[in-house]
Design a protein around this motif. Structure first.
Motif, PDB file in Angstrom:
ATOM      1  N   PRO A 278      26.702 -24.637  -4.955  1.00  0.00           N
ATOM      2  CA  PRO A 278      25.679 -25.018  -5.942  1.00  0.00           C
ATOM      3  C   PRO A 278      26.267 -25.199  -7.333  1.00  0.00           C
ATOM      4  O   PRO A 278      27.241 -24.539  -7.700  1.00  0.00           O
ATOM      5  N   ARG A 279      25.664 -26.106  -8.048  1.00  0.00           N
ATOM      6  CA  ARG A 279      26.071 -26.377  -9.426  1.00  0.00           C
ATOM      7  C   ARG A 279      24.823 -26.641 -10.250  1.00  0.00           C
ATOM      8  O   ARG A 279      23.722 -26.605  -9.735  1.00  0.00           O
ATOM      9  N   ILE A 280      25.017 -26.930 -11.518  1.00  0.00           N
ATOM     10  CA  ILE A 280      23.874 -27.166 -12.401  1.00  0.00           C
ATOM     11  C   ILE A 280      23.006 -28.307 -11.888  1.00  0.00           C
ATOM     12  O   ILE A 280      21.788 -28.212 -11.846  1.00  0.00           O
ATOM     13  N   ASP A 281      23.633 -29.389 -11.445  1.00  0.00           N
ATOM     14  CA  ASP A 281      22.882 -30.543 -10.953  1.00  0.00           C
ATOM     15  C   ASP A 281      22.903 -30.550  -9.430  1.00  0.00           C
ATOM     16  O   ASP A 281      23.797 -31.123  -8.802  1.00  0.00           O
ATOM     17  N   ASP A 282      21.922 -29.899  -8.822  1.00  0.00           N
ATOM     18  CA  ASP A 282      21.839 -29.773  -7.372  1.00  0.00           C
ATOM     19  C   ASP A 282      21.816 -31.132  -6.682  1.00  0.00           C
ATOM     20  O   ASP A 282      22.349 -31.295  -5.589  1.00  0.00           O
ATOM     21  N   LYS A 283      21.215 -32.131  -7.324  1.00  0.00           N
ATOM     22  CA  LYS A 283      21.061 -33.450  -6.712  1.00  0.00           C
ATOM     23  C   LYS A 283      22.386 -34.153  -6.460  1.00  0.00           C
ATOM     24  O   LYS A 283      22.479 -35.021  -5.601  1.00  0.00           O
TER      25      LYS A 283
ATOM     26  N   PRO B 285      16.651 -38.441  -1.745  1.00  0.00           N
ATOM     27  CA  PRO B 285      17.548 -39.147  -2.653  1.00  0.00           C
ATOM     28  C   PRO B 285      18.773 -38.328  -3.071  1.00  0.00           C
ATOM     29  O   PRO B 285      19.679 -38.864  -3.711  1.00  0.00           O
ATOM     30  N   TYR B 286      18.844 -37.060  -2.718  1.00  0.00           N
ATOM     31  CA  TYR B 286      19.980 -36.237  -3.099  1.00  0.00           C
ATOM     32  C   TYR B 286      21.253 -36.777  -2.438  1.00  0.00           C
ATOM     33  O   TYR B 286      21.222 -37.260  -1.307  1.00  0.00           O
ATOM     34  N   ARG B 287      22.356 -36.643  -3.132  1.00  0.00           N
ATOM     35  CA  ARG B 287      23.622 -37.214  -2.657  1.00  0.00           C
ATOM     36  C   ARG B 287      24.010 -36.703  -1.268  1.00  0.00           C
ATOM     37  O   ARG B 287      24.414 -37.476  -0.401  1.00  0.00           O
ATOM     38  N   ARG B 288      23.896 -35.403  -1.010  1.00  0.00           N
ATOM     39  CA  ARG B 288      24.342 -34.854   0.270  1.00  0.00           C
ATOM     40  C   ARG B 288      23.514 -35.353   1.450  1.00  0.00           C
ATOM     41  O   ARG B 288      24.040 -35.508   2.547  1.00  0.00           O
ATOM     42  N   THR B 289      22.233 -35.624   1.222  1.00  0.00           N
ATOM     43  CA  THR B 289      21.413 -36.153   2.320  1.00  0.00           C
ATOM     44  C   THR B 289      21.731 -37.627   2.561  1.00  0.00           C
ATOM     45  O   THR B 289      21.771 -38.078   3.704  1.00  0.00           O
TER      46      THR B 289
END
Length: 171
Positions: free
Chosen positions: A23-28, A64-68
């Motif tokens: 996890p980081r500040i910007d989860d997306k 829309p999240y990068r990992r998905t």
């Protein structure tokens, strides 16, 4: 093959993204790890061997999240989707009831069309994926999802009931 059903049944594949960076500040913007990419590929192979021998789904709904999106890209190397929708509703804190209502409305509206939806893939996050399975199956088991795992729900438009038939837990 385990994916046999009546001609009217629809399969809904509810998938959690593969393993992602810490996890980081910007989860997306978190990306898949190399393990997450391997998990996603393994999951697509499992889908092909059990439920999608033609390598095809009618609709894919992806967060829309990068990992998905990266998870879907790995799956899409093996399984094509007639239509891809990137949806802000299938995020970690999304409403399972809203997503279930949307998916079932799409399934029912296509039921008597020339191209009914027979297989739908949703790529999302915990905890939404757990709550979505409960909403689609009218149950309250709140299954845990390992990364890149897939719950397989057989849905009957005639009875308007979903049944959890399998839960692939991956690598």
């Amino acid at each position: 093959m385990s994916g046999q059903s009546s001609n009217d049944d629809i399969y809904l594949f509810v998938m959690r993204h593969g393993e992602a960076e810490s996890p980081r500040i910007d989860d997306k913007s978190r990306q898949l790890t190399s393990l997450g990419r391997a998990q996603s590929t393994q999951a697509s192979q499992w889908l092909i061997s059990h439920y999608c021998p033609q390598g095809h789904v009618g609709l894919a709904v992806v967060s829309p999240y990068r990992r998905t999106r990266q998870t879907f890209d790995m799956v899409a190397a093996d399984i094509t989707a007639d239509k891809l929708e990137i949806s802000d509703d299938v995020v970690p804190d999304g409403s399972a009831e809203l997503v279930a209502d949307y998916l079932l409305a799409r399934v029912h509206s296509a039921f008597h069309s020339k191209q009914p939806l027979k297989k739908v893939l949703v790529v999302s996050h915990m905890p939404l994926v757990s709550y979505l399975v409960d909403a689609l199956c009218d149950s309250y088991t709140t299954s845990l999802f390992a990364t890149a795992s897939i719950a397989v729900i057989k849905y009957s438009p005639k009875t308007q009931k979903g049944t959890l038939v399998s839960h692939y837990q991956g690598l």
